[in-house]
Design an enzyme around this catalytic site. Structure first.
Site, PDB file in Angstrom:
ATOM      1  CD  GLU A  57      -3.016   1.389   2.196  1.00 12.60           C
ATOM      2  OE1 GLU A  57      -2.739   0.396   3.310  1.00 12.60           O
ATOM      3  OE2 GLU A  57      -3.877   2.206   2.455  1.00 12.60           O
TER       4      GLU A  57
ATOM      5  CD  GLU B 157      -4.957  -2.229   5.268  1.00 13.68           C
ATOM      6  OE1 GLU B 157      -3.933  -1.673   6.073  1.00 13.68           O
ATOM      7  OE2 GLU B 157      -5.371  -1.531   4.979  1.00 13.68           O
TER       8      GLU B 157
ATOM      9  CD  GLU C 202      -3.346  -2.002  10.424  1.00 18.27           C
ATOM     10  OE1 GLU C 202      -3.777  -2.123   9.582  1.00 18.27           O
ATOM     11  OE2 GLU C 202      -2.714  -0.737  10.856  1.00 18.27           O
TER      12      GLU C 202
ATOM     13  CD  GLU D 253      -6.368   3.299   6.598  1.00 14.36           C
ATOM     14  OE1 GLU D 253      -6.701   3.142   7.803  1.00 14.36           O
ATOM     15  OE2 GLU D 253      -5.749   2.366   5.836  1.00 14.36           O
TER      16      GLU D 253
HETATM   17  N1  BES Z   1      -3.423   0.754   5.752  1.00 16.41           N
HETATM   18  C1  BES Z   1      -2.614   1.288   6.693  1.00 16.41           C
HETATM   19  C2  BES Z   1      -1.050   1.315   6.479  1.00 16.41           C
HETATM   20  C3  BES Z   1      -0.612   2.075   5.704  1.00 16.41           C
HETATM   21  C4  BES Z   1      -0.528   3.506   5.521  1.00 16.41           C
HETATM   22  C5  BES Z   1       0.126   1.523   4.529  1.00 16.41           C
HETATM   23  C6  BES Z   1      -0.066   3.965   4.488  1.00 16.41           C
HETATM   24  C7  BES Z   1       0.731   2.385   3.500  1.00 16.41           C
HETATM   25  C8  BES Z   1       0.578   3.957   3.633  1.00 16.41           C
HETATM   26  C9  BES Z   1      -2.786   0.659   8.155  1.00 16.41           C
HETATM   27  O1  BES Z   1      -4.053   0.108   8.306  1.00 16.41           O
HETATM   28  C10 BES Z   1      -2.870   1.975   9.204  1.00 16.41           C
HETATM   29  O2  BES Z   1      -3.683   2.717   9.260  1.00 16.41           O
HETATM   30  N2  BES Z   1      -2.102   2.127  10.134  1.00 16.41           N
HETATM   31  C11 BES Z   1      -1.753   3.047  10.792  1.00 16.41           C
HETATM   32  C12 BES Z   1      -1.989   2.748  12.375  1.00 16.41           C
HETATM   33  C13 BES Z   1      -3.473   2.760  12.759  1.00 16.41           C
HETATM   34  C14 BES Z   1      -4.096   2.289  13.946  1.00 16.41           C
HETATM   35  C15 BES Z   1      -4.043   4.379  12.439  1.00 16.41           C
HETATM   36  C16 BES Z   1      -0.463   3.477  11.040  1.00 16.41           C
HETATM   37  O3  BES Z   1       0.585   2.676  10.324  1.00 16.41           O
HETATM   38  O4  BES Z   1       0.164   4.366  11.448  1.00 16.41           O
HETATM   39 ZN    ZN Z   2      -5.712   1.531   8.586  1.00 19.79          ZN
END
Ligand code: BES
Ligand code: ZN
Length: 886
Positions: A127, A271, A305, A327
């Protein structure tokens, strides 16, 4: 300034894909420097109907080795392959099979996107647009395919081989030292959810029986030796799985769910279907290594996740403009999970503090954008507080407006209607409209209009008519590219609090009904009249922070003290104290800048005295009330001509005043809350430690020698990381001799544990003293520091730039220079981390003139640098706001 302008991507230009991918068979032969990837795609024309379109596949830094169409090598004149694109101008006008061979170098991948190495582990991050760094592919989320992944590797180099789905086959490659595993994921998914892992990993295993009675294997993979630090993550996972069944009726859908913890990761966690990959910071915890805050975040991120499996994976996004669809919704779900598992009021206050500190700041500056942007240059830069946190608030408002039952019906309809699809925000909101019979047309503006609505509310009691009239005005400020705004639908939860502290019945004069105490404001100006009000009430507005707005109400200091003591809504009890403190701090900042004295407001201190004497309050709630607004909160309130030194001084003076005024009660709480027996990480014990450490911090803020020695002693005798770092944090904000000794001791104790040494970096980065910049610079040369590891960079440099307002904003501009030089040095290696660090300068325009000019000059140096990444270029152009594109 860069001359070539990148072309933006626009929401309005969306077109369904010309070509769809039915199945993907990947065969990845892992090698540290030359990994061979064979991808066999079955393609078929999309539903566009028009003449057969050229096939254009995305790539990023790829080298094509061979290309075979329906079993025959494709002649060179029939395609064009570059590092970032593979085009077949005239593909067959029917379904066909394309076999693509590429070679990639995971060891050279410093961006940590695509296939890379974290230490000796192979892992992927796809992603948003990382899959195209593995093979040529229509790398967009509306192309959903069934993946089968064969991984091959040296048996000793990578004994564990993982990918999405279920393992269907494994074995040795005869006559070689290599082995393989085949994984099949039966669920169609977009390429950004693809993942594979290879390496030497230990695993902790558990099981979960789903509500329909299916048995699921749960595995957490970590570096060997760290298995005993997975207990909390595994426990959080099981609680999250049960919660999603109970609260949303959502069950897990594969036979196995895996989490892999890696040390080098750009974000918190990802995820990927059935194979979540985590920054190890958000998996590993033991009482000796992790704080209560770490336990809390691990629980939230594991849950987040996991929850994506339904909100993101089963139903994904049509395009990246719809990012908030997964998100914002998933953040809302993880917030609700934490609220149910812990204290709802404390979670809400924590979430709102985060929203105001990050999202409100973003919304008020040059990087402001709608929850669903209409245009982007670089999608990596849109994983923002607005998409995530305001996106979660928008879902919460839907629930507040519709009520819990209709909200649940809307969610059920969404899951039923769009399962297996790539959906849009419109489709999501339509489910709530259909399930509740509500017109949500105006509500859609929360997705399209940027800026935090400003709401002014004035109430007046008429003792003769026994009515209470509330006049409400709203205004959405202009933001880049959006000079004029339309009014929003604002769910304003409220109570009219009588003198005895009880809520008065709410009856609207015009017969309108007020469901669940929520007033729906939808016009620029509106008046609401409540009848049968026996005596002048105090209004408690925007209870529970029912809408993400800036509210100004005509409340006196007496009213605020009354609400602080009596409001039945805990959020507004906390808010009343915050409002009082903010008014005082804003006054004191102005006084300090005018060369005057800081004014002690005994009204606030008396309100706090009443709070600390209230035995009915939860300790962590009490701790939140005792914590004054942060420096960024004060700066936001002042809004222009900001002087970070004056803000720091005013806040420090208030903390010292609180510590002095309440010293007796704070010492009492500190002693009373001393734990008997060994450390336990449960929420109630954590809440006691939070209050105890808040008391300690306020006492140390007074510089009383007895408080300083108490902190030094707590540091020494602590049997857990929470109490040890809290004592060290309290000490390290003061220039006392105990500080250096404790910092040295901390390093000596934990030098072999990088995640703990990150805390050591952060503690030093936030010291509010002029020597800190040199200290931070020196620490970048420390053997434990590395620019290649995002956790190290964030713990030292991002914490300095975002957590130390005073020293980052030094009046000589050297703080800006240091951060900007770091951004430029980092950009060629890891543009995502560099771009995020640069966003620390997003509020430069509100600074007082001298600092503003220095920050602008630093930004212009970035803009003038050659060969910037699209990530950093996009941030610097928008932050400066000089190019006209918003
Ligand atoms: N899908 C995101 C991870 C992501 C973000 C991948 C941007 C690629 C680019 C994941 O689900 C996510 O949102 N992670 C957050 C933590 C969450 C608890 C808000 C993060 O990685 O900060
Ligand atoms: Zn997320």
């Amino acid at each position: 300034m860069r001359t070539e302008e990148t072309r933006p991507v626009r929401l309005e230009d969306y077109r369904p894909p010309d070509w769809l991918v039915e199945t993907v068979e990947l065969d990845v032969s892992l090698d540290p420097k030359a990994t061979r990837v064979r991808a066999a795609l079955t393609l078929r024309p999309g539903a566009n109907g028009a003449a057969p379109a050229p096939l254009v596949l995305d790539g990023d830094g790829l080298v094509l080795k061979s290309l075979v169409l329906d079993g025959a090598e494709l002649p060179a004149e029939q395609y064009v392959a570059s590092a970032d694109r593979l085009t077949i101008a005239q593909p067959p006008p029917r379904a066909f099979r394309l076999e693509i061979e590429t070679e990639i170098d995971p060891s050279a991948n410093t961006q940590l996107m695509g296939l890379y190495r974290s230490g000796r582990i192979y892992c992927t991050q796809c992603e948003a647009e990382g899959f195209r760094r593995i093979t040529y592919f229509p790398d967009r989320p509306d192309v959903m395919a069934v993946y089968t992944t064969r991984i091959e590797a040296d048996k000793t180099d990578a004994p564990v081989l993982l990918a999405n789905g279920n393992m269907t086959e494994a074995g040795d490659v005869p006559g070689t030292g290599r082995h393989f595993a085949v994984w099949h994921d039966p669920f169609r998914k977009p390429s950004y959810l693809f993942a594979l892992v290879g390496g030497t990993l230990a695993c902790v295993e558990d099981r979960f029986c789903t509500m329909s009675g299916r048995d699921v294997v749960l595995r957490i993979y970590v570096e060997p030796g760290k298995e005993d630090r997975c207990v909390h993550a595994m426990d959080s996972l099981k609680r999250a799985m049960r919660w999603d069944e109970t609260v949303f009726g959502r069950e897990y859908d594969l036979d196995i769910f895996m989490i892999v913890a890696v040390s080098d990761f750009n974000m918190g966690a990802m995820e990927n279907k059935g194979l979540n990959i985590f920054n190890d910071k958000y998996v590993l915890a033991s009482p000796e290594t992790a704080t209560d805050g770490d336990y809390d975040r691990i629980e939230a991120i594991i849950a987040h996740e996991y929850f994506h499996n339904w909100t993101g994976n089963r139903i994904t996004c049509r395009d990246w403009f719809q990012l908030c669809l997964k998100e914002g919704l998933t953040v809302f779900r993880d917030q609700e999970f934490s609220a149910d598992e812990r204290s709802r009021a404390v979670e809400r206050i924590g979430n709102v503090r985060g929203l105001r500190a990050h999202q409100f700041v973003e919304d008020a500056g040059p990087l402001a954008h709608p929850v669903r942007p209409a245009l982007y240059h670089e999608i990596n830069n849109f994983y923002t507080a607005t998409v995530y946190e305001k996106g979660a608030e928008v879902v919460r408002m839907l629930k507040t407006l519709l009520g819990p039952e209709k909200f649940r019906n809307g969610m059920d309809l969404y899951f039923a209607r769009h399962d297996g699809e790539a959906a849009t925000v419109e489709q999501f909101v339509q489910c709530f409209a259909d399930a509740s019979g509500t017109d949500l047309g105006q509500f859609m503006r929360w997705y399209s209009q940027a800026g935090t609505p400003e709401v002014v509310a004035a109430g007046r009691y008429d003792p003769r008519a026994k009515t209470y009239r509330l006049e409400v005005h709203q205004n959405v400020p202009p933001t880049p590219g959006q000079p004029n705004k339309e009014p929003m639908v604002i769910p304003l939860a409220l109570g009219l609090v009588g003198r005895d502290g009880r809520d008065l019945p709410l009856a609207l004069a015009d017969g309108r009904v007020l469901e669940r105490g929520v007033l729906t404001v939808s016009k620029p100006s509106e008046t609401f009249e409540f009848t049968d009000i026996g005596a002048a009430p105090v209004p408690s507005l925007n209870r529970g922070f029912s809408a993400p707005i800036k509210l100004v109400a005509n409340l006196t200091a007496d009213d605020l003290r009354f609400l602080a003591a009596r409001d039945s809504d805990p959020f507004n009890r906390w808010q009343a104290v915050q409002t009082l403190a903010t008014r005082l701090l804003v006054d004191n900042v102005a006084a300090l800048r005018a060369g005057g004295m800081v004014r002690k407001d005994l009204g606030l201190l008396d309100a706090l005295a009443a709070i600390v004497a209230d035995g009915s309050l939860d300790p962590d709630f009490m701790a939140l009330v005792l914590t004054p607004p942060g420096e960024a909160d004060i700066a936001r309130e002042i809004g222009r001509d900001v002087d970070p030194d004056a803000i720091f001084s005013a806040r420090a003076a208030l903390r010292a005043a609180i510590g002095e005024h309440l010293a007796g009660a704070l010492f009492d709480h500190y002693r009373r809350l001393s734990e008997a027996g060994p450390y336990r990480p449960d929420p109630a014990s954590a809440a006691r430690r939070t209050l105890r450490n808040t008391c300690l911090d306020l006492l140390v803020a007074t510089r009383r020698p007895d408080a300083v020695s108490l902190a030094a002693r707590q540091y020494q005798v602590a049997d857990n990381m929470t109490d040890r770092t809290a004592a060290l944090a309290a000490l390290s904000l003061r220039d006392v001799p105990e500080r250096a000794a404790a910092l040295d001791d901390f390093y000596a104790r934990y030098r072999d544990d990088p995640l703990i040494i990150d805390k050591w970096f952060s503690l030093q980065a936030i010291i509010p003293e002029p020597t800190t910049l040199d200290r931070v610079k020196a620490l970048t040369a420390h053997p434990a520091f590395s620019f290649a590891n995002p956790n190290r960079v964030r713990s030292l440099i991002s914490v300095f730039a975002m957590g130390n307002q005073k020293e980052f904003n030094r009046a000589d501009g050297l703080g800006y220079d240091f951060v900007v030089e770091t951004v430029l040095a980092l950009d060629p290696k890891n543009p995502q981390v560099a771009a995020r660090l640069l966003s620390a300068l997003k509020s430069w325009r509100v600074l007082e003139p001298r600092r503003r000019a220095l920050a602008q000059a630093a930004l212009r140096r970035v803009a003038a640098a050659s060969a910037l990444s699209p990530d950093v270029n996009d941030i610097v152009v928008r932050t400066l706001g000089e190019s006209g594109t918003a």
